[in-house]
Motif scaffolding. Sequence first.
Motif, PDB file in Angstrom:
ATOM      1  N   GLY A 186       0.819  -1.189   0.000  1.00 36.28           N
ATOM      2  CA  GLY A 186       0.000   0.000   0.000  1.00 36.28           C
ATOM      3  C   GLY A 186       0.861   1.251   0.000  1.00 36.28           C
ATOM      4  N   PHE A 187       0.214   2.395   0.117  1.00 37.91           N
ATOM      5  CA  PHE A 187       0.917   3.671   0.083  1.00 37.91           C
ATOM      6  C   PHE A 187       1.954   3.766   1.204  1.00 37.91           C
ATOM      7  N   ASP A 188       1.567   3.365   2.413  1.00 42.06           N
ATOM      8  CA  ASP A 188       2.480   3.472   3.560  1.00 42.06           C
ATOM      9  C   ASP A 188       3.719   2.607   3.377  1.00 42.06           C
ATOM     10  N   LYS A 189       3.514   1.380   2.926  1.00 38.20           N
ATOM     11  CA  LYS A 189       4.638   0.465   2.751  1.00 38.20           C
ATOM     12  C   LYS A 189       5.584   0.945   1.650  1.00 38.20           C
ATOM     13  N   VAL A 190       5.006   1.401   0.549  1.00 35.43           N
ATOM     14  CA  VAL A 190       5.837   1.893  -0.551  1.00 35.43           C
ATOM     15  C   VAL A 190       6.624   3.124  -0.119  1.00 35.43           C
ATOM     16  N   THR A 191       6.003   3.994   0.671  1.00 32.59           N
ATOM     17  CA  THR A 191       6.692   5.195   1.151  1.00 32.59           C
ATOM     18  C   THR A 191       7.915   4.840   1.981  1.00 32.59           C
ATOM     19  N   ILE A 192       7.745   3.931   2.920  1.00 34.92           N
ATOM     20  CA  ILE A 192       8.863   3.547   3.792  1.00 34.92           C
ATOM     21  C   ILE A 192       9.927   2.806   2.999  1.00 34.92           C
ATOM     22  N   LEU A 193       9.511   1.929   2.084  1.00 31.46           N
ATOM     23  CA  LEU A 193      10.475   1.167   1.294  1.00 31.46           C
ATOM     24  C   LEU A 193      11.283   2.070   0.378  1.00 31.46           C
ATOM     25  N   LEU A 194      10.611   2.976  -0.339  1.00 33.47           N
ATOM     26  CA  LEU A 194      11.300   3.880  -1.253  1.00 33.47           C
ATOM     27  C   LEU A 194      12.221   4.828  -0.482  1.00 33.47           C
ATOM     28  N   THR A 195      11.732   5.352   0.641  1.00 40.20           N
ATOM     29  CA  THR A 195      12.541   6.269   1.442  1.00 40.20           C
ATOM     30  C   THR A 195      13.797   5.587   1.955  1.00 40.20           C
ATOM     31  N   THR A 196      13.651   4.358   2.434  1.00 38.07           N
ATOM     32  CA  THR A 196      14.806   3.625   2.951  1.00 38.07           C
ATOM     33  C   THR A 196      15.827   3.365   1.856  1.00 38.07           C
ATOM     34  N   CYS A 197      15.358   2.965   0.678  1.00 38.11           N
ATOM     35  CA  CYS A 197      16.281   2.689  -0.435  1.00 38.11           C
ATOM     36  C   CYS A 197      17.057   3.939  -0.843  1.00 38.11           C
ATOM     37  N   ILE A 198      16.360   5.080  -0.936  1.00 40.44           N
ATOM     38  CA  ILE A 198      17.032   6.327  -1.305  1.00 40.44           C
ATOM     39  C   ILE A 198      18.043   6.736  -0.239  1.00 40.44           C
ATOM     40  N   MET A 199      17.694   6.576   1.022  1.00 37.70           N
ATOM     41  CA  MET A 199      18.575   7.005   2.105  1.00 37.70           C
ATOM     42  C   MET A 199      19.751   6.069   2.304  1.00 37.70           C
ATOM     43  N   LEU A 200      19.758   4.934   1.622  1.00 40.54           N
ATOM     44  CA  LEU A 200      20.910   4.029   1.679  1.00 40.54           C
ATOM     45  C   LEU A 200      21.961   4.360   0.617  1.00 40.54           C
TER      46      LEU A 200
END
Length: 453
Positions: A239-253
């Motif tokens: 969902g929106f929440d999961k995609v937000t956290i996943l995308l944010t984590t990938c970018i911040m890595l």
Amino acid sequence: LHLMDIQRTLSIILSTITIIPAFFIFRRFVSTRWALFGSFLLAVEPRLLLISLEGLNFSLYFFLFVLTIALFLKKTNVSLFLSFACIACATLVRYEGLLLLVPLSIMYFLKFKDRRSIVRFLGIIFVVIIILVPIAAIRMEATENLCYDTSFGIICGQDGFSLNIFSAFMHVEKYVISEIPDVDDVHAKTSVSVSDNFMHVSLSNFVKFLGLSLIPFFIFFIVLRLGIFIKNRKFPKLGFDKVTILLTTCIMLLPAIYAYGRGIEEIRYVLIIIPILCILSISGISSISFKISKSNSTLIILIILVIASSIIFIESEKRNSIHDRESFLVSQKIIELTNITNIFHQDGYVKTAVLISDWPILPEANNGGNIIHNFQKMSTKNHHDLVEFITDSKKYDLKYLVIDKDNELFNDHRKNPAKYPYLNKIFDSNDFDFENHFMIYEINYGLFDNNDK
């Protein structure tokens, strides 16, 4: 010392209150009971605990990161403005915080597509600008004597974040894409192409530190979550929440991949993944908890095991204050003798020893604002034995060696010191009742050359 105590206290407080926004994030995926357990995992994560005790700015940065996500997922007008304001504040703490603009802007436009949302986003960006620009102006005014070349010409003054980000892109373009060797980096010291070695060092260190971040207790929960995924053979809905956290984590890595490619081995770069590890952990437990027991016994057992593993890890990783003090005393001794030696465990105290020795005369700073130290430390890596190291270091006028128990290059010398008659011992920590053993040897190159022949 008083200011350092204040900094440590604030760091501990920030590390503690991080569980509040984290709870509201976890509550979107599991029940209140397991959201509280997720906050508990975050609170007792041993590396975050150790970092907070050291008083580093990472605790503030991590708090702002978690708060940014929590506010963004709330999706109200006020929370969205506050979320991006937190991004600006995080950028002022650590420059990589600016990267948060990328995933959250993408998710914003995926969620809000009407004309009013565009106007609101412009207002959000204006808030970010009015926070960053004044501080950037103050910083540039304070560092106006530091000038550097850019594609836009010579710029004097540093704002603390834009130069760091642009420098990273320029470094990758110059030394990785164009494959111009950089003598300061690990990947430049091998026969493999610069780009291939950069990716090898980066990915190997990235995987290594990601694995280490699972220790001591996340590895159990992640394996459990993976087992549930394999058993169900069904990919969870994103969902929106999961995609937000996943995308944010990938970018911040991405900063971690860049730093590891340059040979900077620091686990702190991947600790930004801890919130998503907590989510995976509690989602896996919550999905099977009702099958195990309806009482609180399961939760109590898990809490005890997590606390025990965290304490054991902290006890094994905490700094040895006695070794710190003795390393500093050895550093003071070596700078009395020379301005060049080999690397040794805790040799970072050499910088402090030099500052104290030269006080009140302070060394100059480079364009990055870092102090220029004249003391040189020779790396013992890529040397097969002590003779080879001394031979290669002779041209740098290396005259003194610091030998401790942690450097494998000196293992043969510790076992058979008679094989090295050209090394004259001039300091032994055992003579001063040190708990850790340090020795300083002077190299007699006259005997060394004859012995080598």
